[in-house]
Design a protein around this motif. Structure first.
Motif, short mmCIF file in Angstrom:
data_model
loop_
_atom_site.label_atom_id
_atom_site.label_comp_id
_atom_site.label_asym_id
_atom_site.label_seq_id
_atom_site.Cartn_x
_atom_site.Cartn_y
_atom_site.Cartn_z
N MET A 1 -57.42 -11.17 79.42
CA MET A 1 -58.47 -12.29 79.31
C MET A 1 -58.11 -13.29 78.28
O MET A 1 -58.17 -14.49 78.28
CB MET A 1 -59.75 -11.55 78.96
N LEU A 2 -57.56 -12.50 77.06
CA LEU A 2 -57.00 -13.30 75.83
C LEU A 2 -55.75 -14.38 76.70
O LEU A 2 -56.06 -15.64 76.26
CB LEU A 2 -56.26 -12.40 74.71
N VAL A 3 -54.99 -14.10 77.37
CA VAL A 3 -54.04 -14.96 78.15
C VAL A 3 -54.68 -15.84 78.79
O VAL A 3 -54.53 -17.12 78.77
CB VAL A 3 -53.02 -13.98 78.83
N ALA A 4 -55.59 -15.65 79.41
CA ALA A 4 -56.44 -16.44 80.48
C ALA A 4 -57.20 -17.48 79.61
O ALA A 4 -57.15 -18.68 79.79
CB ALA A 4 -57.43 -15.80 81.30
N VAL A 5 -57.70 -17.08 78.28
CA VAL A 5 -58.30 -18.00 77.44
C VAL A 5 -57.29 -18.79 76.90
O VAL A 5 -57.51 -20.40 76.99
CB VAL A 5 -59.11 -17.24 76.38
N ILE A 6 -56.05 -18.61 76.42
CA ILE A 6 -55.01 -19.31 75.78
C ILE A 6 -54.62 -20.49 76.89
O ILE A 6 -54.46 -21.59 76.75
CB ILE A 6 -54.14 -18.16 75.35
N VAL A 7 -54.28 -19.81 78.09
CA VAL A 7 -53.76 -20.88 79.27
C VAL A 7 -54.98 -22.03 79.64
O VAL A 7 -54.51 -23.38 79.57
CB VAL A 7 -53.49 -20.04 80.54
N ALA A 8 -56.16 -21.44 79.63
CA ALA A 8 -57.34 -22.24 79.61
C ALA A 8 -57.25 -23.54 78.65
O ALA A 8 -57.59 -24.49 79.00
CB ALA A 8 -58.68 -21.72 80.08
N ALA A 9 -57.37 -22.98 77.54
CA ALA A 9 -57.38 -23.94 76.41
C ALA A 9 -56.26 -24.94 76.30
O ALA A 9 -56.42 -26.11 76.04
CB ALA A 9 -57.29 -22.98 75.03
N LEU A 10 -55.11 -24.58 76.60
CA LEU A 10 -53.86 -25.25 76.51
C LEU A 10 -53.88 -26.53 77.82
O LEU A 10 -53.54 -27.55 77.63
CB LEU A 10 -52.56 -24.46 76.74
N ALA A 11 -54.66 -25.74 78.90
CA ALA A 11 -54.73 -26.79 80.05
C ALA A 11 -55.62 -27.82 79.72
O ALA A 11 -55.68 -29.10 80.09
CB ALA A 11 -55.15 -26.13 81.27
N PHE A 12 -56.75 -27.35 78.91
CA PHE A 12 -57.76 -28.38 78.62
C PHE A 12 -57.13 -29.31 77.59
O PHE A 12 -57.49 -30.65 77.56
CB PHE A 12 -58.91 -27.66 77.59
N ASP A 13 -56.16 -29.02 76.79
CA ASP A 13 -55.45 -29.76 75.80
C ASP A 13 -54.37 -30.75 76.58
O ASP A 13 -54.61 -32.14 76.05
CB ASP A 13 -54.58 -29.09 74.56
N TYR A 14 -54.07 -30.41 77.62
CA TYR A 14 -53.32 -31.11 78.47
C TYR A 14 -54.13 -32.31 79.13
O TYR A 14 -53.88 -33.48 79.21
CB TYR A 14 -52.52 -30.33 79.60
N ILE A 15 -55.09 -31.69 79.77
CA ILE A 15 -56.14 -32.85 80.55
C ILE A 15 -56.71 -33.98 79.35
O ILE A 15 -56.64 -34.84 79.78
CB ILE A 15 -57.27 -32.14 81.26
N ASN A 16 -57.11 -33.07 78.08
CA ASN A 16 -57.55 -34.13 77.13
C ASN A 16 -56.64 -35.24 76.77
O ASN A 16 -56.77 -36.22 76.48
CB ASN A 16 -57.81 -33.15 76.12
N GLY A 17 -55.32 -34.78 76.89
CA GLY A 17 -54.17 -35.68 76.59
C GLY A 17 -54.15 -37.03 77.56
O GLY A 17 -54.13 -38.18 77.17
N PHE A 18 -54.24 -36.59 79.02
CA PHE A 18 -54.36 -37.79 79.78
C PHE A 18 -55.49 -38.20 79.97
O PHE A 18 -55.62 -39.45 80.35
CB PHE A 18 -53.44 -37.25 81.08
N HIS A 19 -56.53 -37.79 79.87
CA HIS A 19 -57.74 -38.13 79.75
C HIS A 19 -58.24 -38.91 78.80
O HIS A 19 -58.89 -40.30 79.02
CB HIS A 19 -58.81 -36.89 79.68
N ASP A 20 -57.57 -38.89 77.51
CA ASP A 20 -58.02 -39.74 76.22
C ASP A 20 -56.77 -40.64 76.04
O ASP A 20 -56.89 -41.07 74.92
CB ASP A 20 -58.22 -38.83 75.10
N THR A 21 -55.55 -40.65 76.74
CA THR A 21 -54.62 -41.57 76.59
C THR A 21 -55.16 -43.06 76.27
O THR A 21 -54.77 -43.77 75.21
CB THR A 21 -53.49 -41.70 77.81
N ALA A 22 -56.09 -43.43 76.98
CA ALA A 22 -56.75 -44.73 76.97
C ALA A 22 -57.19 -44.97 75.64
O ALA A 22 -57.06 -46.27 75.18
CB ALA A 22 -57.89 -44.80 77.89
N ASN A 23 -57.62 -44.07 74.90
CA ASN A 23 -58.35 -44.23 73.52
C ASN A 23 -57.04 -45.02 72.64
O ASN A 23 -57.62 -45.79 71.81
CB ASN A 23 -58.49 -42.84 72.86
N ALA A 24 -55.91 -44.41 72.73
CA ALA A 24 -54.93 -45.09 71.92
C ALA A 24 -54.30 -46.21 72.40
O ALA A 24 -53.65 -46.89 71.35
CB ALA A 24 -54.00 -43.91 71.43
N ILE A 25 -53.99 -46.41 73.61
CA ILE A 25 -53.21 -47.39 74.17
C ILE A 25 -53.80 -48.53 75.00
O ILE A 25 -53.33 -49.40 75.47
CB ILE A 25 -52.03 -46.88 75.02
#
Length: 333
Positions: A8-32
Motif C-alpha cells: 500500500m505504501l508503494v502504491a501511495v508513492i507511485v500514485a503521488a508521483l503520477a499526480f506530480d507528473y500529471i500536475n506538471g503537464f496539466h499546469d505547464t500552461a501556468n508558466a509558459i
C-alpha cells in the motif's frame, strides 16, 4: 499484514508521483502560456525551460508540503488507504479538466481528494477545520491579489511607455518576458511539487518509516523529477485556453502577467501557504485584459474557468470519497 502495508505504501508513492507528473503537464500552461502566445519563446523552448526551473523550484523549500501534510486532516486518521484514495480523487479530476482544456487547480484537487477520502474513513470530525479554513482562504484571496497586481502593473507600464512605438516596446518586452516566464516557472515549482511531497511524507509517517513530519531528500528529488518530466510532456490543450482563447496578449501584457503571478506565488510559498498557480495566473491575465477594456476578455472562456474552479474541491472530494468506499473493502482501511 506488514507486506500488505508495504504494498500500500508503494502504491501511495507511485500514485503521488503520477499526480506530480500529471500536475506538471496539466499546469505547464501556468508558466509558459503567455510567452508562447506572444511568441517570446517557441513551445519546445518554453516547455523545457519550465521543466528545468520547475525542478529547481521544487527543491528549494518544504513549507507548503508541511501545510498539506499536517493542515488538512487529523494525523490519527491518516492511513495508507486514505492517502491513496485522496490522490486518486485529485488525479481523476486533473485528467478530466485537462481533457476539456480547463485550467483548474491541482491544489484544490489534492485538498478536495484528501478531504473526501478521510471523511469516508472517519467522518467530518477527522478534518482540521482551522487548517482547511486557512488554506481555502488563501486559495480564494490569491486570485484577487493576482488580478489586482496584473491590472496595476499593466496600468503602470501603459503610463510609463505611453510615448514609445508599439514595435519597439514589443521587441524589448519579448526579451524581458523570457526572464519573467523563467521566474514564473521557478515559482510554480516552489508551490506545486510540494503537494506530492506532503502526501508521500504523510504516508511514510503513517507507515512508521518516519517518526515526525520531515520531508526526506529522496522524496524531494523524486517529486521534483516527476514534476519536471510532466512539464516536459507539455499541456497544449490548457496552453491554448490560457494563452490564446482567454485574452489576446502582447509581450508587455505577458511580462505583467508573469511578474504579478510569480510575486504572489513566491510570497505565499515563503509563508508555507499553498496557492493555486492556475488561479493566480489566469486572474492576472484577467486583470491585464481589464486594463485594456472589458471586451478584451473572452467572457465565455472566463465563465468556464470560474465554473471549473468552483466545482474542483467538491468534485475531487467526491471522487476521493468514492475511491475510498470502493477500494477499502478489498485493500483495507
Amino acid at each position: 499484514m506488514p507486506d500488505a502495508m508495504l504494498v500500500m505504501l508503494v502504491a501511495v508513492i507511485v500514485a503521488a508521483l503520477a499526480f506530480d507528473y500529471i500536475n506538471g503537464f496539466h499546469d505547464t500552461a501556468n508558466a509558459i502560456a503567455t510567452c508562447v502566445s506572444t511568441r517570446a519563446l517557441t513551445v519546445r523552448s518554453a516547455i523545457f525551460m519550465a521543466a528545468g526551473l520547475n525542478f529547481v523550484g521544487a527543491m528549494i523549500s518544504t513549507k507548503v508540503a508541511a501545510t498539506i501534510g499536517k493542515g488538512i486532516v487529523d494525523a490519527n486518521n491518516i492511513t495508507q488507504m486514505v492517502v491513496l484514495a485522496g490522490v486518486l480523487g485529485a488525479i481523476v479530476w486533473n485528467l478530466i479538466t485537462w481533457y476539456y482544456g480547463l485550467p483548474s487547480s491541482s491544489s484544490h484537487a489534492i485538498i478536495g481528494g484528501l478531504a473526501g477520502s478521510v471523511v469516508a474513513h472517519a467522518g467530518m470530525s477527522a478534518l482540521h477545520w482551522a487548517g482547511l479554513k486557512k488554506i481555502v482562504t488563501v486559495l480564494l484571496v490569491s486570485p484577487v491579489v493576482g488580478a489586482f497586481f496584473g491590472f496595476l502593473f499593466m496600468i503602470i507600464m501603459m503610463w510609463t511607455f505611453r510615448n514609445k512605438a508599439p514595435y519597439t516596446l514589443n521587441k524589448v518586452f519579448r526579451k524581458l518576458q523570457i526572464l519573467s516566464a523563467a521566474v514564473m516557472a521557478f515559482s510554480h515549482g516552489t508551490a506545486d511539487a510540494q503537494k506530492s511531497m506532503g502526501v508521500i511524507t504523510m504516508a511514510l509517517v503513517s507507515y512508521g518509516t518516519l517518526s515526525s513530519f520531515e520531508v526526506p531528500t529522496w522524496v524531494k528529488i523524486a517529486c521534483a523529477v516527476a514534476m519536471a518530466l510532466g512539464t516536459a510532456a507539455g499541456g497544449w490543450r490548457i496552453i491554448k485556453t490560457v494563452g490564446h482563447d482567454f485574452v489576446k496578449l502582447q509581450p508587455v501584457h505577458g511580462f505583467c502577467v508573469e511578474t504579478a503571478s510569480a510575486g504572489v506565488i513566491l510570497g505565499a510559498s515563503a509563508m508555507g501557504l499553498p496557492t493555486s498557480t492556475t488561479h493566480v495566473i489566469t486572474s492576472a491575465i484577467l486583470g491585464v485584459g481589464l486594463s485594456k477594456r472589458m471586451s478584451a476578455v473572452n467572457w465565455t472562456v472566463a465563465y468556464r474557468i470560474v465554473a471549473a474552479w468552483i466545482i474542483t474541491i467538491p468534485a475531487s472530494a467526491g471522487v476521493g470519497f468514492l475511491s475510498y468506499t470502493v477500494l477499502s473493502p478489498f485493500l483495507g482501511r
